[in-house]
Design a protein around this motif. Structure first.
Motif, short mmCIF file in Angstrom:
data_model
loop_
_atom_site.label_atom_id
_atom_site.label_comp_id
_atom_site.label_asym_id
_atom_site.label_seq_id
_atom_site.Cartn_x
_atom_site.Cartn_y
_atom_site.Cartn_z
N VAL A 190 0.85 -1.18 0.00
CA VAL A 190 0.00 0.00 0.00
C VAL A 190 0.89 1.23 0.00
CG1 VAL A 190 -1.69 1.33 1.29
CG2 VAL A 190 -1.87 -1.15 1.23
N ALA A 191 0.62 2.14 -0.93
CA ALA A 191 1.34 3.41 -1.00
C ALA A 191 2.84 3.19 -1.05
CB ALA A 191 0.98 4.29 0.19
N GLU A 197 -7.11 -1.03 2.75
CA GLU A 197 -6.49 -0.78 1.44
C GLU A 197 -7.16 0.40 0.74
OE1 GLU A 197 -6.90 -4.45 -0.60
OE2 GLU A 197 -5.35 -5.49 0.56
N LEU A 198 -8.49 0.40 0.72
CA LEU A 198 -9.23 1.46 0.01
C LEU A 198 -9.16 2.79 0.76
CD1 LEU A 198 -12.26 -0.66 -1.18
CD2 LEU A 198 -10.64 0.53 -2.66
N SER A 235 -6.71 3.77 2.52
CA SER A 235 -5.35 4.26 2.28
C SER A 235 -5.22 4.86 0.89
CB SER A 235 -4.34 3.13 2.47
OG SER A 235 -4.36 2.61 3.79
N GLU A 236 -5.92 4.28 -0.07
CA GLU A 236 -5.82 4.75 -1.45
C GLU A 236 -6.68 5.98 -1.72
OE1 GLU A 236 -6.96 1.38 -3.76
OE2 GLU A 236 -5.27 0.15 -3.06
N HIS A 237 -7.91 6.00 -1.18
CA HIS A 237 -8.89 7.03 -1.55
C HIS A 237 -9.39 7.85 -0.37
CE1 HIS A 237 -8.91 5.03 -5.41
NE2 HIS A 237 -9.27 3.89 -4.85
N THR A 272 -14.34 6.52 0.02
CA THR A 272 -14.59 5.09 -0.07
C THR A 272 -16.00 4.79 0.42
OG1 THR A 272 -12.25 4.58 0.35
CG2 THR A 272 -13.83 2.80 0.69
N ARG A 323 -14.21 -4.45 -4.31
CA ARG A 323 -12.83 -4.92 -4.15
C ARG A 323 -12.78 -6.40 -3.77
NH1 ARG A 323 -7.80 -2.51 -3.06
NH2 ARG A 323 -8.61 -0.98 -4.56
N ARG A 356 0.77 0.11 8.87
CA ARG A 356 -0.24 0.48 7.88
C ARG A 356 -1.31 1.38 8.49
NH1 ARG A 356 -3.15 -3.91 4.78
NH2 ARG A 356 -3.75 -2.17 3.48
N TYR A 377 -1.91 5.26 7.52
CA TYR A 377 -3.21 5.70 7.02
C TYR A 377 -3.76 6.86 7.85
CZ TYR A 377 -8.22 6.04 6.84
OH TYR A 377 -9.48 6.55 6.80
N ASP A 413 -4.78 10.66 6.61
CA ASP A 413 -6.22 10.94 6.48
C ASP A 413 -6.78 11.44 7.80
OD1 ASP A 413 -8.80 11.11 5.62
OD2 ASP A 413 -9.15 8.95 5.42
#
Length: 221
Positions: free
Chosen positions: A7-8, A37-38, A40-42, A47, A55, A115, A119, A123
């Motif tokens: 992730v990232a 995961e989501l 962290s990404e968005h 999300t 997913r 993680r 995150y 965020d």
């Protein structure tokens, strides 16, 4: 069971809620892993439960079976890490009263929950959600006290916040291929330097870290 996911740019173990004795079913754990995961990404706001279902390749109802809202899911995701940190802070304060504590325990904690820590640092919206504000404030105050001595004065609060931010920021800035051993050594040394800086500042201020409200400065000694 620990699973490694990238992730990232990082390959780190999932340790958030999938620890032994968590009581989570395999299905719930899969939802938590996908959510992290989501998120962290968005981001949390970016999300949806439908995104998590997509997913995983399941229906939204399958996600809803385990978690009815995103807030419920977020709390389940971070609460084990928060509870562990609060326990660490409590034992750390007791250790300080017996003669002091270095930052190694906190660094080990950050590495175990890398993680989740990464995150939440990226965020801040997540930390403002209902159920996390009070817990996050209590956690921050106790960890600052553990790291710097528990005086609870203005100087300690300032250096405590700086220490928390510096260690979390350094973890995020570390090279993706950095080994856990290298990170542990460097973060522990960084924390030790910051604690030494705080002690020096406390001595310079004459042992009182409370800012005078009239001037914003403490009186000269």
């Amino acid at each position: 069971m620990r699973r490694v996911t990238s992730v990232a740019g990082y390959a780190v173990p999932v340790t958030s809620a999938g620890t032994a004795g968590s009581g989570r079913s395999a299905g719930a754990q899969r939802v938590l892993d996908a959510a992290l995961e989501l998120f962290s990404e968005h981001g949390f706001e970016g999300t949806s439960l439908q995104d998590i279902a997509d997913r995983l390749g399941v229906t939204k109802a399958a996600v809803y079976y385990h978690f009815h809202t995103k807030d419920e899911l977020l709390l389940a995701l971070v609460e084990p890490a928060f509870d562990e940190l609060l326990a660490l802070a409590d034992s750390g304060l007791q250790a300080r009263r017996r003669g002091g504590l270095d930052v190694a325990g906190y660094v080990d904690y950050l590495l175990r929950h890398r993680r989740v820590a990464a995150y939440l640092t990226r965020d801040p919206t997540a930390m403002s959600r209902p159920g996390l504000v009070e817990k996050g404030t209590r956690m921050r105050e106790q960890v600052e006290a553990m790291l710097l001595g528990g005086d609870g004065d203005d100087l300690g609060n300032l250096w405590g916040a700086a220490t928390l931010q510096a260690l979390a920021g350094a973890l995020l800035a570390a090279p993706p291929d950095a080994s856990e051993e290298w990170l542990r050594e460097e973060l522990t040394e960084l924390g030790a330097h910051l604690r030494a800086g705080y002690r020096k500042a406390a001595r310079r201020r004459g042992g009182s870290g409370t800012v005078q409200p009239q001037t914003g400065m403490k009186p000269d000694r």
